[in-house]
Motif scaffolding. Structure first.
Motif, PDB file in Angstrom:
ATOM      1  N   ALA A  46       5.582  -0.032 -10.506  1.00  0.00           N
ATOM      2  CA  ALA A  46       5.726  -0.667  -9.196  1.00  0.00           C
ATOM      3  C   ALA A  46       5.198  -2.099  -9.183  1.00  0.00           C
ATOM      4  CB  ALA A  46       5.002   0.160  -8.127  1.00  0.00           C
TER       5      ALA A  46
ATOM      6  N   ARG B 265       0.167   6.621   2.387  1.00  0.00           N
ATOM      7  CA  ARG B 265       0.957   7.074   3.528  1.00  0.00           C
ATOM      8  C   ARG B 265       0.606   6.212   4.735  1.00  0.00           C
ATOM      9  NH1 ARG B 265       0.300  11.135   7.793  1.00  0.00           N
ATOM     10  NH2 ARG B 265      -1.891  11.338   7.269  1.00  0.00           N
TER      11      ARG B 265
ATOM     12  N   ARG C 285       3.084   5.158 -12.646  1.00  0.00           N
ATOM     13  CA  ARG C 285       3.843   4.843 -11.439  1.00  0.00           C
ATOM     14  C   ARG C 285       3.442   3.478 -10.881  1.00  0.00           C
ATOM     15  NH1 ARG C 285       3.535   4.445  -6.540  1.00  0.00           N
ATOM     16  NH2 ARG C 285       1.437   5.209  -6.265  1.00  0.00           N
ATOM     17  N   MET C 286       2.137   3.205 -10.881  1.00  0.00           N
ATOM     18  CA  MET C 286       1.660   1.925 -10.359  1.00  0.00           C
ATOM     19  C   MET C 286       2.108   0.764 -11.240  1.00  0.00           C
ATOM     20  SD  MET C 286      -2.049   3.323  -9.052  1.00  0.00           S
ATOM     21  CE  MET C 286      -2.791   1.715  -8.745  1.00  0.00           C
TER      22      MET C 286
ATOM     23  N   THR D 296      -7.801  10.115  -8.286  1.00  0.00           N
ATOM     24  CA  THR D 296      -6.538  10.793  -8.534  1.00  0.00           C
ATOM     25  C   THR D 296      -6.805  12.084  -9.294  1.00  0.00           C
ATOM     26  OG1 THR D 296      -4.364  10.638  -9.585  1.00  0.00           O
ATOM     27  CG2 THR D 296      -6.158   9.448 -10.656  1.00  0.00           C
TER      28      THR D 296
ATOM     29  N   TYR E 138       0.811  -1.220   0.000  1.00  0.00           N
ATOM     30  CA  TYR E 138       0.000   0.000   0.000  1.00  0.00           C
ATOM     31  C   TYR E 138       0.843   1.267   0.000  1.00  0.00           C
ATOM     32  CZ  TYR E 138      -4.172  -2.696   0.049  1.00  0.00           C
ATOM     33  OH  TYR E 138      -5.155  -3.560  -0.332  1.00  0.00           O
ATOM     34  N   THR E 139       1.992   1.254   0.639  1.00  0.00           N
ATOM     35  CA  THR E 139       2.823   2.467   0.670  1.00  0.00           C
ATOM     36  C   THR E 139       3.730   2.569  -0.556  1.00  0.00           C
ATOM     37  OG1 THR E 139       4.538   1.418   2.041  1.00  0.00           O
ATOM     38  CG2 THR E 139       2.784   2.652   3.180  1.00  0.00           C
ATOM     39  N   GLU E 140       4.330   1.474  -0.975  1.00  0.00           N
ATOM     40  CA  GLU E 140       5.280   1.537  -2.086  1.00  0.00           C
ATOM     41  C   GLU E 140       4.595   1.409  -3.443  1.00  0.00           C
ATOM     42  OE1 GLU E 140       8.483  -1.213  -1.297  1.00  0.00           O
ATOM     43  OE2 GLU E 140       8.806  -0.362   0.702  1.00  0.00           O
TER      44      GLU E 140
ATOM     45  N   ARG F  51      -0.136   9.933 -14.595  1.00  0.00           N
ATOM     46  CA  ARG F  51       0.987   9.861 -13.650  1.00  0.00           C
ATOM     47  C   ARG F  51       0.848   8.640 -12.734  1.00  0.00           C
ATOM     48  NH1 ARG F  51      -0.038  14.016  -9.426  1.00  0.00           N
ATOM     49  NH2 ARG F  51      -1.407  12.331  -8.741  1.00  0.00           N
ATOM     50  N   ASP F  52      -0.323   8.498 -12.118  1.00  0.00           N
ATOM     51  CA  ASP F  52      -0.493   7.415 -11.151  1.00  0.00           C
ATOM     52  C   ASP F  52      -0.546   6.051 -11.828  1.00  0.00           C
ATOM     53  OD1 ASP F  52      -0.346   9.122  -9.008  1.00  0.00           O
ATOM     54  OD2 ASP F  52      -2.515   9.348  -8.812  1.00  0.00           O
TER      55      ASP F  52
ATOM     56  N   GLY G 102       1.455   4.028  -3.224  1.00  0.00           N
ATOM     57  CA  GLY G 102       1.821   5.383  -2.827  1.00  0.00           C
ATOM     58  C   GLY G 102       1.027   5.933  -1.663  1.00  0.00           C
TER      59      GLY G 102
ATOM     60  N   PRO H  87      -4.493   7.249   1.215  1.00  0.00           N
ATOM     61  CA  PRO H  87      -3.930   7.700  -0.051  1.00  0.00           C
ATOM     62  C   PRO H  87      -3.527   9.166  -0.072  1.00  0.00           C
ATOM     63  CG  PRO H  87      -6.295   7.437  -0.249  1.00  0.00           C
ATOM     64  CD  PRO H  87      -5.906   6.936   1.112  1.00  0.00           C
TER      65      PRO H  87
END
Length: 131
Positions: free
Chosen positions: A97, A29, A93-94, A84, A22-24, A89-90, A27, A47
């Motif tokens: 990851a 917190r 990034r996802m 979002t 969930y954090t990496e 962007r997200d 993204g 989030p």
């Protein structure tokens, strides 16, 4: 004012793996990770860096019934909606990851969206609402 503050997401026995995902990968917190006397932990992720949305309580499954629901908490439906302000962007990034998307991005009248799975197989929408 009233709001839904937390939603419980039942996870398997490895809290650290859930926190990492969930954090990496997503993204989120880490808000809190507090040991409890029974050996469980109170783990909250969210989030938003601003802390203004609904957070998730990552709760370790207890017993066979709960273990059987890990990854299928909504009967195979999309049960979680991650909004979002920048879909491209997200999404990128996802993907980088290692998040598994179940479809290509779609551009609907209500916004840009793609369904993805979390670490356990729960279905989520990544959604940038239309203006």
């Amino acid at each position: 004012m009233r709001r839904v503050a937390l939603v419980t997401l039942v996870v398997d026995d490895d809290y650290d793996e859930a926190v990492r995902f969930y954090t990496e990968a997503l993204g989120f917190r880490l808000v809190e990770d507090t040991p409890r006397p029974d050996g469980s932990r109170w783990v909250v992720v969210e989030p938003s860096a601003e802390g203004q949305g609904t957070a998730l309580l990552l709760a370790r499954a207890k017993g066979d019934v709960q273990r059987g629901r890990v990854g299928d908490q909504t009967g195979g439906r999309v049960g979680f909606f991650l909004h979002t302000d920048d879909f491209a962007r997200d999404h990128a990034r996802m993907l980088a990851a290692g998040v598994t998307f179940l479809e290509q991005p779609r551009h609907e009248s209500y916004g840009s969206v793609a369904v993805f799975q979390d670490l356990y197989g729960n279905r989520w929408d990544l959604l940038q609402p239309a203006d």
